[in-house]
Design a protein around this motif. Structure first.
Motif, PDB file in Angstrom:
ATOM      1  N   MET A   1       0.846  -1.184   0.000  1.00 12.55           N
ATOM      2  CA  MET A   1       0.000   0.000   0.000  1.00 12.55           C
ATOM      3  C   MET A   1       0.890   1.245   0.000  1.00 12.55           C
ATOM      4  SD  MET A   1      -3.284   0.501   0.284  1.00 12.55           S
ATOM      5  CE  MET A   1      -4.335   1.878   0.435  1.00 12.55           C
ATOM      6  N   ILE A   2       0.504   2.217  -0.754  1.00 13.27           N
ATOM      7  CA  ILE A   2       1.252   3.464  -0.857  1.00 13.27           C
ATOM      8  C   ILE A   2       0.704   4.448   0.180  1.00 13.27           C
ATOM      9  CG2 ILE A   2      -0.236   4.392  -2.657  1.00 13.27           C
ATOM     10  CD1 ILE A   2       2.275   5.612  -3.930  1.00 13.27           C
ATOM     11  N   THR A   3       1.593   5.182   0.813  1.00 10.30           N
ATOM     12  CA  THR A   3       1.156   6.157   1.811  1.00 10.30           C
ATOM     13  C   THR A   3       0.688   7.433   1.117  1.00 10.30           C
ATOM     14  OG1 THR A   3       3.307   7.218   2.070  1.00 10.30           O
ATOM     15  CG2 THR A   3       2.874   5.269   3.444  1.00 10.30           C
ATOM     16  N   LYS A   4      -0.016   8.259   1.850  1.00 13.54           N
ATOM     17  CA  LYS A   4      -0.491   9.528   1.307  1.00 13.54           C
ATOM     18  C   LYS A   4       0.700  10.407   0.910  1.00 13.54           C
ATOM     19  CE  LYS A   4      -3.657  13.296   2.387  1.00 13.54           C
ATOM     20  NZ  LYS A   4      -4.614  13.842   3.350  1.00 13.54           N
ATOM     21  N   GLN A   5       1.748  10.383   1.706  1.00 13.36           N
ATOM     22  CA  GLN A   5       2.936  11.188   1.417  1.00 13.36           C
ATOM     23  C   GLN A   5       3.623  10.700   0.139  1.00 13.36           C
ATOM     24  OE1 GLN A   5       3.125  13.780   3.208  1.00 13.36           O
ATOM     25  NE2 GLN A   5       4.952  14.653   2.305  1.00 13.36           N
ATOM     26  N   GLU A   6       3.695   9.391  -0.048  1.00 12.15           N
ATOM     27  CA  GLU A   6       4.289   8.835  -1.266  1.00 12.15           C
ATOM     28  C   GLU A   6       3.441   9.182  -2.488  1.00 12.15           C
ATOM     29  OE1 GLU A   6       6.523   4.840   0.404  1.00 12.15           O
ATOM     30  OE2 GLU A   6       4.357   4.795   0.098  1.00 12.15           O
ATOM     31  N   LEU A   7       2.137   9.137  -2.334  1.00 10.39           N
ATOM     32  CA  LEU A   7       1.230   9.479  -3.431  1.00 10.39           C
ATOM     33  C   LEU A   7       1.360  10.961  -3.791  1.00 10.39           C
ATOM     34  CD1 LEU A   7      -0.888   8.498  -5.387  1.00 10.39           C
ATOM     35  CD2 LEU A   7      -2.614   8.838  -3.614  1.00 10.39           C
ATOM     36  N   LEU A   8       1.519  11.803  -2.784  1.00 13.92           N
ATOM     37  CA  LEU A   8       1.732  13.229  -3.028  1.00 13.92           C
ATOM     38  C   LEU A   8       3.030  13.438  -3.806  1.00 13.92           C
ATOM     39  CD1 LEU A   8       1.121  16.232  -2.680  1.00 13.92           C
ATOM     40  CD2 LEU A   8       2.165  16.088  -0.406  1.00 13.92           C
ATOM     41  N   ALA A   9       4.091  12.758  -3.412  1.00 11.32           N
ATOM     42  CA  ALA A   9       5.374  12.881  -4.110  1.00 11.32           C
ATOM     43  C   ALA A   9       5.254  12.376  -5.545  1.00 11.32           C
ATOM     44  CB  ALA A   9       6.458  12.113  -3.356  1.00 11.32           C
ATOM     45  N   LEU A  10       4.564  11.266  -5.749  1.00 15.37           N
ATOM     46  CA  LEU A  10       4.377  10.716  -7.085  1.00 15.37           C
ATOM     47  C   LEU A  10       3.597  11.689  -7.965  1.00 15.37           C
ATOM     48  CD1 LEU A  10       4.644   8.362  -9.078  1.00 15.37           C
ATOM     49  CD2 LEU A  10       2.558   7.406  -8.074  1.00 15.37           C
ATOM     50  N   ALA A  11       2.546  12.260  -7.420  1.00 17.42           N
ATOM     51  CA  ALA A  11       1.737  13.217  -8.190  1.00 17.42           C
ATOM     52  C   ALA A  11       2.557  14.448  -8.560  1.00 17.42           C
ATOM     53  CB  ALA A  11       0.495  13.614  -7.389  1.00 17.42           C
ATOM     54  N   ALA A  12       3.303  14.972  -7.605  1.00 20.01           N
ATOM     55  CA  ALA A  12       4.116  16.168  -7.868  1.00 20.01           C
ATOM     56  C   ALA A  12       5.207  15.867  -8.893  1.00 20.01           C
ATOM     57  CB  ALA A  12       4.730  16.675  -6.570  1.00 20.01           C
ATOM     58  N   ASN A  13       5.875  14.728  -8.756  1.00 11.81           N
ATOM     59  CA  ASN A  13       6.929  14.358  -9.703  1.00 11.81           C
ATOM     60  C   ASN A  13       6.363  14.130 -11.099  1.00 11.81           C
ATOM     61  OD1 ASN A  13       8.950  14.525  -7.796  1.00 11.81           O
ATOM     62  ND2 ASN A  13       8.860  12.359  -7.282  1.00 11.81           N
ATOM     63  N   THR A  14       5.185  13.542 -11.169  1.00  9.68           N
ATOM     64  CA  THR A  14       4.544  13.311 -12.462  1.00  9.68           C
ATOM     65  C   THR A  14       4.195  14.637 -13.130  1.00  9.68           C
ATOM     66  OG1 THR A  14       3.666  11.195 -11.697  1.00  9.68           O
ATOM     67  CG2 THR A  14       2.602  12.187 -13.612  1.00  9.68           C
ATOM     68  N   GLU A  15       3.666  15.568 -12.356  1.00 13.17           N
ATOM     69  CA  GLU A  15       3.348  16.890 -12.900  1.00 13.17           C
ATOM     70  C   GLU A  15       4.618  17.566 -13.419  1.00 13.17           C
ATOM     71  OE1 GLU A  15       0.634  18.072 -13.748  1.00 13.17           O
ATOM     72  OE2 GLU A  15      -0.934  17.813 -12.274  1.00 13.17           O
ATOM     73  N   ASN A  16       5.709  17.463 -12.669  1.00  6.80           N
ATOM     74  CA  ASN A  16       6.976  18.056 -13.104  1.00  6.80           C
ATOM     75  C   ASN A  16       7.465  17.425 -14.408  1.00  6.80           C
ATOM     76  OD1 ASN A  16       7.246  19.901 -11.044  1.00  6.80           O
ATOM     77  ND2 ASN A  16       8.373  18.501  -9.733  1.00  6.80           N
ATOM     78  N   LEU A  17       7.377  16.117 -14.502  1.00 11.12           N
ATOM     79  CA  LEU A  17       7.816  15.412 -15.705  1.00 11.12           C
ATOM     80  C   LEU A  17       7.006  15.851 -16.919  1.00 11.12           C
ATOM     81  CD1 LEU A  17       9.565  13.219 -17.037  1.00 11.12           C
ATOM     82  CD2 LEU A  17       7.800  11.585 -16.406  1.00 11.12           C
ATOM     83  N   ILE A  18       5.699  15.915 -16.775  1.00 13.90           N
ATOM     84  CA  ILE A  18       4.832  16.333 -17.878  1.00 13.90           C
ATOM     85  C   ILE A  18       5.163  17.779 -18.274  1.00 13.90           C
ATOM     86  CG2 ILE A  18       2.443  16.859 -18.545  1.00 13.90           C
ATOM     87  CD1 ILE A  18       3.079  13.844 -18.538  1.00 13.90           C
ATOM     88  N   ALA A  19       5.394  18.639 -17.286  1.00 15.44           N
ATOM     89  CA  ALA A  19       5.690  20.045 -17.568  1.00 15.44           C
ATOM     90  C   ALA A  19       6.997  20.198 -18.347  1.00 15.44           C
ATOM     91  CB  ALA A  19       5.757  20.829 -16.263  1.00 15.44           C
ATOM     92  N   LYS A  20       7.943  19.292 -18.135  1.00 19.99           N
ATOM     93  CA  LYS A  20       9.249  19.383 -18.797  1.00 19.99           C
ATOM     94  C   LYS A  20       9.290  18.676 -20.148  1.00 19.99           C
ATOM     95  CE  LYS A  20      11.831  19.743 -14.511  1.00 19.99           C
ATOM     96  NZ  LYS A  20      12.804  19.113 -13.624  1.00 19.99           N
ATOM     97  N   THR A  21       8.255  17.927 -20.468  1.00 25.99           N
ATOM     98  CA  THR A  21       8.213  17.167 -21.711  1.00 25.99           C
ATOM     99  C   THR A  21       7.564  18.027 -22.797  1.00 25.99           C
ATOM    100  OG1 THR A  21       7.993  15.120 -20.443  1.00 25.99           O
ATOM    101  CG2 THR A  21       7.430  15.015 -22.781  1.00 25.99           C
TER     102      THR A  21
END
Length: 53
Positions: free
Chosen positions: A1-21
């Motif tokens: 199970m993923i924690t809320k903090q890990e999910l927040l980090a994943l969401a933020a990192n994904t947004e950053n990746l999309i923004a840079k692509t």
């Protein structure tokens, strides 16, 4: 199970990746949408995701 903090980090990192692509593949956008939806389901707001970026 993923924690809320890990999910927040994943969401933020994904947004950053999309923004840079320059031209994200539709699959990448679909994955981002799923991750963001999961974050919202966990009670994470868009503001929290932006702040974590």
């Amino acid at each position: 199970m993923i924690t809320k903090q890990e999910l927040l980090a994943l969401a933020a990192n994904t947004e950053n990746l999309i923004a840079k692509t320059p031209e994200p593949h539709p699959f990448q956008l679909e994955q981002r949408d799923r991750i963001i939806a999961a974050a919202h389901d966990a009670g994470i707001t868009d503001e929290e995701i932006r702040a974590a970026r």
